[in-house]
Design an enzyme around this catalytic site. Structure first.
Site, PDB file in Angstrom:
ATOM      1  N   TRP A   1     -21.698  14.813   9.943  1.00 59.53           N
ATOM      2  CA  TRP A   1     -20.520  13.943   8.740  1.00 59.53           C
ATOM      3  C   TRP A   1     -20.352  15.643   7.577  1.00 59.53           C
ATOM      4  O   TRP A   1     -21.808  14.811   7.033  1.00 59.53           O
ATOM      5  CB  TRP A   1     -20.842  12.613   8.721  1.00 59.53           C
ATOM      6  CG  TRP A   1     -19.573  11.871   9.776  1.00 59.53           C
ATOM      7  CD1 TRP A   1     -19.201  12.938  11.210  1.00 59.53           C
ATOM      8  CD2 TRP A   1     -19.570  10.855   9.476  1.00 59.53           C
ATOM      9  NE1 TRP A   1     -18.762  11.858  11.640  1.00 59.53           N
ATOM     10  CE2 TRP A   1     -18.536  10.543  11.064  1.00 59.53           C
ATOM     11  CE3 TRP A   1     -19.855   9.223   8.615  1.00 59.53           C
ATOM     12  CZ2 TRP A   1     -18.290   9.387  11.206  1.00 59.53           C
ATOM     13  CZ3 TRP A   1     -18.724   8.621   9.485  1.00 59.53           C
ATOM     14  CH2 TRP A   1     -18.827   7.715  10.809  1.00 59.53           C
TER      15      TRP A   1
ATOM     16  N   GLU B   1      -5.474  -4.397  -0.488  1.00 58.08           N
ATOM     17  CA  GLU B   1      -6.055  -5.115   0.625  1.00 58.08           C
ATOM     18  C   GLU B   1      -6.994  -6.300  -0.871  1.00 58.08           C
ATOM     19  O   GLU B   1      -7.073  -7.929   0.259  1.00 58.08           O
ATOM     20  CB  GLU B   1      -6.656  -5.039   1.111  1.00 58.08           C
ATOM     21  CG  GLU B   1      -5.653  -4.301   2.072  1.00 58.08           C
ATOM     22  CD  GLU B   1      -5.568  -2.999   1.787  1.00 58.08           C
ATOM     23  OE1 GLU B   1      -5.355  -2.154   1.072  1.00 58.08           O
ATOM     24  OE2 GLU B   1      -4.271  -2.465   3.332  1.00 58.08           O
TER      25      GLU B   1
ATOM     26  N   LYS C   1     -15.666  16.106  10.120  1.00 60.71           N
ATOM     27  CA  LYS C   1     -16.874  16.091  11.131  1.00 60.71           C
ATOM     28  C   LYS C   1     -16.823  17.178  11.661  1.00 60.71           C
ATOM     29  O   LYS C   1     -16.410  18.689  12.381  1.00 60.71           O
ATOM     30  CB  LYS C   1     -16.057  15.772  12.489  1.00 60.71           C
ATOM     31  CG  LYS C   1     -16.226  14.377  11.878  1.00 60.71           C
ATOM     32  CD  LYS C   1     -15.279  12.912  13.333  1.00 60.71           C
ATOM     33  CE  LYS C   1     -14.811  12.296  13.115  1.00 60.71           C
ATOM     34  NZ  LYS C   1     -13.577  12.270  12.576  1.00 60.71           N
TER      35      LYS C   1
ATOM     36  N   THR D   1       0.841  -1.135   0.379  1.00 60.39           N
ATOM     37  CA  THR D   1      -0.315  -0.031   0.180  1.00 60.39           C
ATOM     38  C   THR D   1       0.650   0.891  -0.244  1.00 60.39           C
ATOM     39  O   THR D   1       2.227   1.205   0.585  1.00 60.39           O
ATOM     40  CB  THR D   1      -0.904  -0.176   1.301  1.00 60.39           C
ATOM     41  OG1 THR D   1      -0.433   0.338   2.563  1.00 60.39           O
ATOM     42  CG2 THR D   1      -1.185  -1.253   1.703  1.00 60.39           C
TER      43      THR D   1
HETATM   44  P1  ADP Z   1      -3.540   3.308  -1.848  1.00 60.87           P
HETATM   45  O1  ADP Z   1      -2.147   2.714  -1.627  1.00 60.87           O
HETATM   46  O2  ADP Z   1      -3.181   4.029  -2.404  1.00 60.87           O
HETATM   47  O3  ADP Z   1      -4.354   3.132  -0.711  1.00 60.87           O
HETATM   48  P2  ADP Z   1      -5.548   1.901  -3.087  1.00 60.87           P
HETATM   49  O4  ADP Z   1      -5.266   1.415  -4.073  1.00 60.87           O
HETATM   50  O5  ADP Z   1      -5.395   0.494  -1.684  1.00 60.87           O
HETATM   51  O6  ADP Z   1      -3.577   2.629  -2.673  1.00 60.87           O
HETATM   52  O7  ADP Z   1      -6.303   2.712  -2.514  1.00 60.87           O
HETATM   53  C1  ADP Z   1      -7.086   2.299  -2.060  1.00 60.87           C
HETATM   54  C2  ADP Z   1      -8.168   2.909  -1.698  1.00 60.87           C
HETATM   55  O8  ADP Z   1      -8.146   3.873  -2.559  1.00 60.87           O
HETATM   56  C3  ADP Z   1     -10.219   2.595  -1.505  1.00 60.87           C
HETATM   57  O9  ADP Z   1      -9.645   2.746   0.263  1.00 60.87           O
HETATM   58  C4  ADP Z   1     -10.915   3.819  -1.434  1.00 60.87           C
HETATM   59  O10 ADP Z   1     -11.013   4.723   0.117  1.00 60.87           O
HETATM   60  C5  ADP Z   1     -10.221   4.479  -2.466  1.00 60.87           C
HETATM   61  N1  ADP Z   1     -10.592   3.976  -3.836  1.00 60.87           N
HETATM   62  C6  ADP Z   1     -10.762   3.353  -4.411  1.00 60.87           C
HETATM   63  N2  ADP Z   1     -11.316   3.435  -5.556  1.00 60.87           N
HETATM   64  C7  ADP Z   1     -12.011   4.430  -5.683  1.00 60.87           C
HETATM   65  C8  ADP Z   1     -13.985   4.970  -6.082  1.00 60.87           C
HETATM   66  N3  ADP Z   1     -13.679   4.883  -7.296  1.00 60.87           N
HETATM   67  N4  ADP Z   1     -13.889   5.775  -5.207  1.00 60.87           N
HETATM   68  C9  ADP Z   1     -13.752   6.717  -3.904  1.00 60.87           C
HETATM   69  N5  ADP Z   1     -12.545   6.208  -3.855  1.00 60.87           N
HETATM   70  C10 ADP Z   1     -11.540   4.940  -4.323  1.00 60.87           C
END
Ligand code: ADP
Length: 543
Positions: free
Chosen positions: A444, A330, A439, A185
């Site tokens: 929210w 993940e 918040k 990540t």
């Molecule tokens: P990073 O390492 O940048 O966190 P990830 O690809 O694992 O990389 O990030 C996942 C996160 O990206 C998700 O938990 C979510 O918050 C955000 N995300 C992914 N796709 C979308 C989407 N279509 N709309 C909003 N948020 C998204």
């Protein structure tokens, strides 16, 4: 017990390429390269070269269970490693070149890789980080003999290594739960965390993602992955495409609008995928030049929320369908995908588009979803109640690499860190990341919703909303806007645009015009923005 009496061959990643090399032998893979001419070959050729690469890595001492790192773009050579390394029973760690040096070093050391394969234009980075890499014994530059510059690391050349090997490698049988890919990540909070995909997870994910109810692939599709191979395996496209006999087109590191347009038109691309920033650049290019996307039919977008204006623009102006996906490293990474349903179609096309453009996607077989409140109690699927989004299934993480405890609860649910609603039809809508939600006065405010409205304002390129500390309301939204080149907007114009779209108390307390920093995975870097603007409401409040 009455056991099933069917065969149980392990689900192996290499079998995908073996299948394509036989069933779709002449289907092409075309790629741009860093500083070489375009490369064009077939699935049959790719399998042979993957075998040569596996053989060469074995000769370099890579054995079953070992890790190998790559620092590479979207090219056919990186694609070959996607099969060669897991095919050997080893693990490919796809290092993310957009991370800071320290983080790249951290991930390679954490992976304990013995070989690092890198594209030519990463030589300077590799030379810089090499003194800190504890386990790398061999450096390989992904290039031909003529262009090889070994540098201070004494890199070997990929093509000359392959030349020495025979094309009929005998692939070992590997157990389906063996690790295959190690994806980290991006480490926006703390050190990057390693997610170790198994063969089984990757194969099941690839079979599911090509379905008609997901990406909808068939053998006529020409697929161009603009999501990075180093980020969660480019959403599994290097596996889903060969399973379905699709032609593959790789753009290397050239993701600007003009370069993508050239590949789309010259190679007849029908399907592409990438984060919203890439498509913002692409649409701006079309706008500027008056060109049209030609053969392009579907674009899958995810990683961050897809602005409604982007989905609408693609469809209304160019007849291209946007498929929003939500997922994370993940989850291999596909979680949900926004595809139409007969129930939505009954309401007419416009209502269906609206429903699809404003949701991240619909649940897919293979990944269960639920939302829970702060006490962990299940929330109803009514499209209104929002709570922590939990997922589980055969391509969801169980435990991070080198961690002693599971990342899930006892029932296997993984908390995504996102906040979402789910409606009765299983459509999920992300309202925020837990750490980004604003918040205000006990309520929210969804930063994603506000950004989505703001980016619809003509002239706005990127809109980022952060919660800034406020003495009375706890936090208030501040909107940071990056305009398209040559555009000048005023705070008043933006607020006037927002007013009819949002409830009064969502109105940003301030609009700032500045460039918006992005993370290594192309998301808005809110940590940086919060640091930069934490006291901007000082002036609004009068000191
Ligand atoms: P990073 O390492 O940048 O966190 P990830 O690809 O694992 O990389 O990030 C996942 C996160 O990206 C998700 O938990 C979510 O918050 C955000 N995300 C992914 N796709 C979308 C989407 N279509 N709309 C909003 N948020 C998204």
């Amino acid at each position: 017990m009455t056991a099933g009496l069917m065969q149980t061959p392990p689900l192996q990643i290499i079998d995908i390429l073996k299948f394509a090399a036989s069933a779709h032998a002449r289907r092409e893979i075309v790629t741009r390269l860093v500083d070489e001419p375009m490369w064009r070959y077939t699935y049959a050729d790719a399998l042979k070269r993957a075998g040569q690469a596996a053989s060469a890595l074995k000769r370099l001492g890579v054995a079953h269970g070992d890790r190998v790192s790559s620092l590479a773009w979207n090219t056919h050579r990186h694609f070959e490693l996607f099969y060669a390394v897991p095919g050997l029973g080893a693990v490919l760690h796809t290092a993310n070149p957009r991370l800071y040096d320290d983080q790249i070093i951290y991930t390679i050391n954490h992976a304990e890789s013995s070989v690092l394969l890198f594209d030519r234009n990463f030589l300077a980075v590799v030379e810089r980080i090499a003194p800190y890499l504890k386990t790398i014994k061999t450096y390989v530059m992904l290039t031909d003999e003529a262009r090889l510059t070994p540098g201070t690391v004494g890199a070997l050349g990929y093509e000359s290594l392959l030349d020495k090997e025979s094309t009929d490698f005998t692939w070992p049988v590997v157990e389906e739960n063996l690790g295959a890919f190690l994806c980290y990540t991006s480490g926006t909070t703390g050190d990057p965390k390693g997610v170790l995909y198994s063969h089984r997870a990757v194969v099941l994910h690839a079979m599911a993602s090509g379905l008609a109810s997901a990406f909808g692939f068939d053998a006529f599709d020409v697929v161009m992955p603009c999501s990075s191979l180093y980020h969660a395996t480019a959403w599994g496209l290097p596996f889903a495409a060969p399973i379905n006999g699709c032609k593959l087109v790789f753009p290397c590191d050239k993701m600007d609008g003009a370069s993508l347009q050239e590949l789309i038109t010259s190679e007849g691309v029908t399907f592409s995928g990438g984060v919203p920033t890439i498509w913002t650049m692409y649409l701006a290019h079309l706008e500027k030049t008056g060109e049209t996307p030609g053969s392009l039919q579907r674009v899958v977008i995810g990683g961050s929320a897809v602005p409604r204006a982007m989905a609408e623009g693609f469809k209304k102006k160019y007849g291209v369908r946007v498929l929003q996906i939500w997922g994370m490293t993940e989850t291999c990474p596909l979680g949900v995908i926004a595809t139409p349903t007969p129930e939505l179609a009954e309401a007419g096309e416009e209502a269906m588009d609206e429903a699809i453009w404003t949701r991240q996607g619909r649940m897919q077989f293979g990944i269960e979803l639920k939302i829970v409140d702060e006490d962990g109690r299940d929330l109803p699927w009514d499209g209104k109640n929002s709570g922590a989004l939990l997922v589980r299934g055969p391509w969801t993480i169980r435990r991070y690499f080198r961690k002693d405890i599971d990342a899930t609860n006892e029932e296997g649910w993984f908390d995504t860190g996102d906040i979402a609603t789910i409606d009765a039809a299983g459509f999920m809508r992300i309202t925020d990341r837990k750490k980004d939600v604003i918040k205000s006065g006990g309520e929210w405010i969804s930063s994603i919703d506000l950004e989505n409205f703001a980016v619809g304002c003509p002239g706005v390129k990127i809109a980022a909303v952060i919660g800034v500390p406020h003495p009375k309301w706890e936090e208030r939204p501040v909107l940071v806007i990056e305009c398209h080149d040559g555009v000048e907007l005023t705070e008043e114009a933006v607020q006037t645009f927002l007013e009819p779209n949002i409830v009064k108390w969502w109105k940003p307390d301030k609009v700032i015009f500045a460039s918006v920093p992005l993370t290594a995975t192309g998301k808005i870097d809110k940590k940086v923005l919060r640091g930069r603007y934490s006291d901007v409401l000082g002036d609004v409040l009068g000191g």
